[in-house]
Structure formats: C-alpha cells, structure tokens
Design a protein around this motif. Structure first.
Motif, PDB file in Angstrom:
ATOM      1  N   ALA A 105       0.811  -1.218   0.000  1.00 24.06           N
ATOM      2  CA  ALA A 105       0.000   0.000   0.000  1.00 24.06           C
ATOM      3  C   ALA A 105       0.845   1.269   0.000  1.00 24.06           C
ATOM      4  CB  ALA A 105      -0.939  -0.001   1.217  1.00 24.06           C
ATOM      5  N   TYR A 106       1.992   1.253   0.700  1.00 25.85           N
ATOM      6  CA  TYR A 106       2.770   2.472   0.896  1.00 25.85           C
ATOM      7  C   TYR A 106       4.202   2.397   0.390  1.00 25.85           C
ATOM      8  CZ  TYR A 106      -1.176   3.877   3.712  1.00 25.85           C
ATOM      9  OH  TYR A 106      -2.434   4.199   4.124  1.00 25.85           O
ATOM     10  N   GLY A 107       4.609   1.265  -0.126  1.00 27.57           N
ATOM     11  CA  GLY A 107       5.930   1.126  -0.728  1.00 27.57           C
ATOM     12  C   GLY A 107       7.067   1.520   0.191  1.00 27.57           C
ATOM     13  N   ALA A 108       7.973   2.324  -0.366  1.00 27.68           N
ATOM     14  CA  ALA A 108       9.195   2.715   0.346  1.00 27.68           C
ATOM     15  C   ALA A 108       8.923   3.590   1.565  1.00 27.68           C
ATOM     16  CB  ALA A 108      10.149   3.436  -0.609  1.00 27.68           C
ATOM     17  N   LEU A 109       7.723   4.120   1.696  1.00 29.47           N
ATOM     18  CA  LEU A 109       7.390   4.908   2.883  1.00 29.47           C
ATOM     19  C   LEU A 109       7.297   4.041   4.133  1.00 29.47           C
ATOM     20  CD1 LEU A 109       4.603   7.234   1.442  1.00 29.47           C
ATOM     21  CD2 LEU A 109       6.983   7.825   1.938  1.00 29.47           C
ATOM     22  N   THR A 110       7.074   2.761   3.939  1.00 25.03           N
ATOM     23  CA  THR A 110       6.929   1.849   5.071  1.00 25.03           C
ATOM     24  C   THR A 110       8.267   1.599   5.743  1.00 25.03           C
ATOM     25  OG1 THR A 110       5.089   0.743   3.963  1.00 25.03           O
ATOM     26  CG2 THR A 110       6.153  -0.459   5.766  1.00 25.03           C
ATOM     27  N   GLN A 111       8.296   1.794   7.030  1.00 32.05           N
ATOM     28  CA  GLN A 111       9.474   1.499   7.847  1.00 32.05           C
ATOM     29  C   GLN A 111       9.036   0.503   8.923  1.00 32.05           C
ATOM     30  OE1 GLN A 111      12.874   3.177   7.847  1.00 32.05           O
ATOM     31  NE2 GLN A 111      12.059   3.174   5.776  1.00 32.05           N
ATOM     32  N   THR A 112       9.792  -0.549   9.078  1.00 35.90           N
ATOM     33  CA  THR A 112       9.453  -1.546  10.091  1.00 35.90           C
ATOM     34  C   THR A 112      10.437  -1.456  11.247  1.00 35.90           C
ATOM     35  OG1 THR A 112      10.755  -3.195   8.901  1.00 35.90           O
ATOM     36  CG2 THR A 112       8.383  -3.139   8.447  1.00 35.90           C
ATOM     37  N   VAL A 113       9.902  -1.625  12.450  1.00 40.67           N
ATOM     38  CA  VAL A 113      10.705  -1.538  13.668  1.00 40.67           C
ATOM     39  C   VAL A 113      10.486  -2.826  14.460  1.00 40.67           C
ATOM     40  CG1 VAL A 113      11.129  -0.267  15.799  1.00 40.67           C
ATOM     41  CG2 VAL A 113      10.364   0.959  13.745  1.00 40.67           C
ATOM     42  N   ARG A 114      11.559  -3.448  14.836  1.00 37.86           N
ATOM     43  CA  ARG A 114      11.480  -4.651  15.675  1.00 37.86           C
ATOM     44  C   ARG A 114      12.194  -4.347  16.994  1.00 37.86           C
ATOM     45  NH1 ARG A 114       9.776 -10.101  15.529  1.00 37.86           N
ATOM     46  NH2 ARG A 114      11.135 -11.432  16.762  1.00 37.86           N
ATOM     47  N   VAL A 115      11.531  -4.642  18.093  1.00 43.91           N
ATOM     48  CA  VAL A 115      12.137  -4.502  19.406  1.00 43.91           C
ATOM     49  C   VAL A 115      12.501  -5.907  19.866  1.00 43.91           C
ATOM     50  CG1 VAL A 115      11.830  -3.746  21.785  1.00 43.91           C
ATOM     51  CG2 VAL A 115      10.760  -2.457  19.912  1.00 43.91           C
ATOM     52  N   VAL A 116      13.772  -6.089  20.209  1.00 44.75           N
ATOM     53  CA  VAL A 116      14.239  -7.401  20.653  1.00 44.75           C
ATOM     54  C   VAL A 116      14.793  -7.296  22.073  1.00 44.75           C
ATOM     55  CG1 VAL A 116      14.746  -8.222  18.318  1.00 44.75           C
ATOM     56  CG2 VAL A 116      16.540  -7.104  19.635  1.00 44.75           C
ATOM     57  N   PHE A 136      11.416 -13.076   9.915  1.00 45.74           N
ATOM     58  CA  PHE A 136      11.159 -12.104   8.852  1.00 45.74           C
ATOM     59  C   PHE A 136      12.456 -11.461   8.385  1.00 45.74           C
ATOM     60  CE2 PHE A 136       9.883  -7.759   7.526  1.00 45.74           C
ATOM     61  CZ  PHE A 136       9.172  -8.117   6.396  1.00 45.74           C
ATOM     62  N   GLY A 137      13.242 -10.981   9.301  1.00 46.29           N
ATOM     63  CA  GLY A 137      14.597 -10.539   9.019  1.00 46.29           C
ATOM     64  C   GLY A 137      14.817  -9.251   8.266  1.00 46.29           C
ATOM     65  N   ALA A 138      13.819  -8.683   7.664  1.00 46.18           N
ATOM     66  CA  ALA A 138      14.028  -7.502   6.825  1.00 46.18           C
ATOM     67  C   ALA A 138      13.488  -6.237   7.487  1.00 46.18           C
ATOM     68  CB  ALA A 138      13.366  -7.721   5.470  1.00 46.18           C
ATOM     69  N   PHE A 139      13.772  -6.057   8.762  1.00 47.39           N
ATOM     70  CA  PHE A 139      13.298  -4.868   9.463  1.00 47.39           C
ATOM     71  C   PHE A 139      14.210  -3.685   9.165  1.00 47.39           C
ATOM     72  CE2 PHE A 139      11.515  -8.361  11.832  1.00 47.39           C
ATOM     73  CZ  PHE A 139      10.227  -7.931  12.039  1.00 47.39           C
ATOM     74  N   ASP A 140      13.604  -2.509   9.036  1.00 47.00           N
ATOM     75  CA  ASP A 140      14.386  -1.297   8.791  1.00 47.00           C
ATOM     76  C   ASP A 140      15.109  -0.842  10.053  1.00 47.00           C
ATOM     77  OD1 ASP A 140      13.483  -0.761   5.990  1.00 47.00           O
ATOM     78  OD2 ASP A 140      11.534  -0.705   6.990  1.00 47.00           O
ATOM     79  N   TRP A 141      14.507  -1.087  11.183  1.00 53.80           N
ATOM     80  CA  TRP A 141      15.059  -0.676  12.473  1.00 53.80           C
ATOM     81  C   TRP A 141      14.961  -1.853  13.431  1.00 53.80           C
ATOM     82  CZ3 TRP A 141      16.658   4.428  13.050  1.00 53.80           C
ATOM     83  CH2 TRP A 141      16.251   5.310  12.034  1.00 53.80           C
ATOM     84  N   VAL A 142      16.016  -2.096  14.176  1.00 50.95           N
ATOM     85  CA  VAL A 142      15.993  -3.102  15.240  1.00 50.95           C
ATOM     86  C   VAL A 142      16.435  -2.401  16.519  1.00 50.95           C
ATOM     87  CG1 VAL A 142      16.909  -5.282  16.098  1.00 50.95           C
ATOM     88  CG2 VAL A 142      16.453  -5.008  13.641  1.00 50.95           C
ATOM     89  N   ILE A 143      15.541  -2.364  17.478  1.00 51.37           N
ATOM     90  CA  ILE A 143      15.796  -1.723  18.758  1.00 51.37           C
ATOM     91  C   ILE A 143      16.090  -2.835  19.772  1.00 51.37           C
ATOM     92  CG2 ILE A 143      14.847  -0.247  20.586  1.00 51.37           C
ATOM     93  CD1 ILE A 143      15.157   1.190  17.868  1.00 51.37           C
ATOM     94  N   GLU A 144      17.242  -2.745  20.395  1.00 50.99           N
ATOM     95  CA  GLU A 144      17.634  -3.750  21.386  1.00 50.99           C
ATOM     96  C   GLU A 144      17.269  -3.254  22.778  1.00 50.99           C
ATOM     97  OE1 GLU A 144      21.788  -4.457  20.770  1.00 50.99           O
ATOM     98  OE2 GLU A 144      21.446  -5.417  18.832  1.00 50.99           O
TER      99      GLU A 144
END
Length: 117
Positions: A46-57, A86-94
């Motif tokens: 729906a939003y293409g490159a505007l989408t940013q994914t964040v994973r908190v680990v 999934f592995g393709a997150f834009d941001w990974v917060i530890e």
C-alpha cells in the motif's frame, strides 16, 4: 458456524487494514504490535518505500529478569513469533536492560520520524 481458512483470515485482516486507513492521510503512521508477515506485506504494497518496520528485541535472560516466563501455546504461537524469521526490518531496537543504549536507539528513530513530518 463459519470456518475461516488461513487465506480468508489474511483477506479479513487486509480488509480491516484498508478500512482503517481509507480516506485518511497522515505523514506518519505508527502501527504498534504488527504480528504477521501478511500485515507488513500489506503496508509495503500500500505504501511502498514509505513503510518502515521496527522490531524490538530483548534477550530471553533480560525478559526473564522482568518476570517473563515462557508459556507453551502462547509464546510459540504465530501471533507471538510469526515475525521471528522475517529478518528484513528497517530498524531493530535492542531492549536488553541498558537504558542508555535503549534511549540512544529510540532517539535515532524519533529523529527519523520527525524528519518525515
């Protein structure tokens, strides 16, 4: 009684997501608690490159120190671990318990979000 196949469930979730954003424009959407690959795929379509994914680990050890106890049937369900590979997150917060490190990571994310406003 109605029975939904996994394909029907994906369609149902996608329909719900479409309904939520229908006719609404926001420079930034923060969607918390996305749990399935199909949800992320929908936003990317729906939003293409505007989408940013964040994973908190957090390490299992740090989670246990906070009182977490693994519960079979809950913590191994798709809703809890469906994005583990999934592995393709834009941001990974530890979030392993180092508050200063957590704040530094979050600040970078906040700066990025503000740059999009």
């Amino acid at each position: 009684m109605s029975v939904l196949s996994s394909g029907s469930l994906v369609h149902s979730r996608n329909s719900m997501l479409r309904k939520v954003v229908e006719g609404v424009f926001q420079p930034v959407w923060l969607v918390s608690d996305t749990r399935r690959v199909s949800d992320i795929q929908w936003f990317r379509e729906a939003y293409g490159a505007l989408t940013q994914t964040v994973r908190v680990v957090a390490s299992e050890q740090s989670r246990q120190q906070r009182g977490w106890v693994f519960t079979t049937g809950v913590d191994d369900a798709e809703s809890e671990c469906g994005l583990d590979n999934f592995g393709a997150f834009d941001w990974v917060i530890e979030n392993h318990g180092d508050e200063q490190r957590l704040e530094e990571q979050l600040e970078k994310l906040v700066v990025f979000v503000r740059s999009r406003l």
